[in-house]
Design an enzyme around this catalytic site. Structure first.
Site, mmCIF file in Angstrom:
data_model
loop_
_atom_site.group_PDB
_atom_site.id
_atom_site.type_symbol
_atom_site.label_atom_id
_atom_site.label_comp_id
_atom_site.label_asym_id
_atom_site.label_seq_id
_atom_site.Cartn_x
_atom_site.Cartn_y
_atom_site.Cartn_z
ATOM 1 N N HIS A 18 0.837 -1.204 0.000
ATOM 2 C CA HIS A 18 0.000 0.000 0.000
ATOM 3 C C HIS A 18 0.875 1.258 0.000
ATOM 4 C CE1 HIS A 18 -3.182 -2.596 2.223
ATOM 5 N NE2 HIS A 18 -3.636 -2.395 1.000
ATOM 6 N N ARG B 287 -2.162 -6.109 -8.301
ATOM 7 C CA ARG B 287 -1.065 -7.026 -7.990
ATOM 8 C C ARG B 287 -0.997 -8.172 -8.983
ATOM 9 N NH1 ARG B 287 -3.073 -8.443 -2.289
ATOM 10 N NH2 ARG B 287 -4.809 -8.678 -3.703
ATOM 11 N N SER C 279 -3.108 -7.413 3.041
ATOM 12 C CA SER C 279 -3.371 -7.281 4.484
ATOM 13 C C SER C 279 -3.758 -8.637 5.059
ATOM 14 C CB SER C 279 -4.515 -6.288 4.718
ATOM 15 O OG SER C 279 -4.191 -5.029 4.201
#
Ligand code: PNS
Length: 179
Positions: free
Chosen positions: A25, A99, A136
């Protein structure tokens, strides 16, 4: 609406759950801040994922600490539709990180819908190759099983994870597979 050809995007919104923020991030934030004069990192208050590990205040604080050296970056939170928030703050571009190819399918639908709702385009930055496998969720999963996540999250986030383990006795959450 910002449909004019040749206009420059000046205010980007980078939205997400950031539960917690990762180095992936932060890489997107830094690169966005180098492209756009102003970047608002927007923490969603009620992520679609159930039971966030960190409260919105904690997520905002971790982000604020992490972007302290970037004068053109601010951190806010929003409820409801991203398109409404984008309109409210007068932003003219949404930034997202991609990603892997599978990210693209859902992001394409979001981008079309957000443009239909607020007339603002989404621009995608490819995640840094070194961070393309970091999310995350995977950070929480590894940390929750006592794995070492140093190098995947900023130092302040690592501290917050450790504190969470101390104060709650664990970091277990139901882990969504995405992000
Ligand atoms: O980090 P995430 O969880 O991938 O972020 C997802 C987020 C917050 C960008 C997305 O869920 C979102 O935009 N939520 C706000 C609600 C909304 O606007 N939904 C419709 C999108 S077209």
């Amino acid at each position: 609406m910002h449909d004019g050809a040749g206009t420059h995007r000046t205010h980007a919104v980078y939205p997400g759950s950031f539960d917690p923020p990762t180095n992936g991030h932060l890489d997107i934030v830094r690169r966005s801040a180098a492209i756009f004069p102003r970047v608002t990192v927007a923490v969603v208050v009620n992520p679609q994922k159930r039971d966030p590990l960190f409260s919105v205040e904690e997520r905002e604080l971790m982000l604020r600490e992490s972007v302290a050296g970037l004068p053109n970056v601010e951190v806010e939170h929003f409820r409801g539709l991203l398109a409404d928030f984008v309109r409210e703050v007068g932003a003219d571009v949404i930034v997202k990180g991609l990603r892997v190819v599978s990210d693209f399918e859902s992001e394409m639908a979001y981008a079309h819908m957000n443009r239909a709702l607020c007339g603002v385009d989404t621009m995608f930055l490819m995640a840094h190759e070194g961070f393309s496998f970091i999310s995350s969720s995977i950070v929480k999963e590894v940390f929750g099983q006592s794995g070492d996540v140093t190098g995947f999250v900023p130092a302040n986030v690592l501290r917050a994870l450790e504190e969470k383990r101390t104060t709650t006795g664990g970091t277990h959450v139901d882990l969504p597979r995405h992000r």
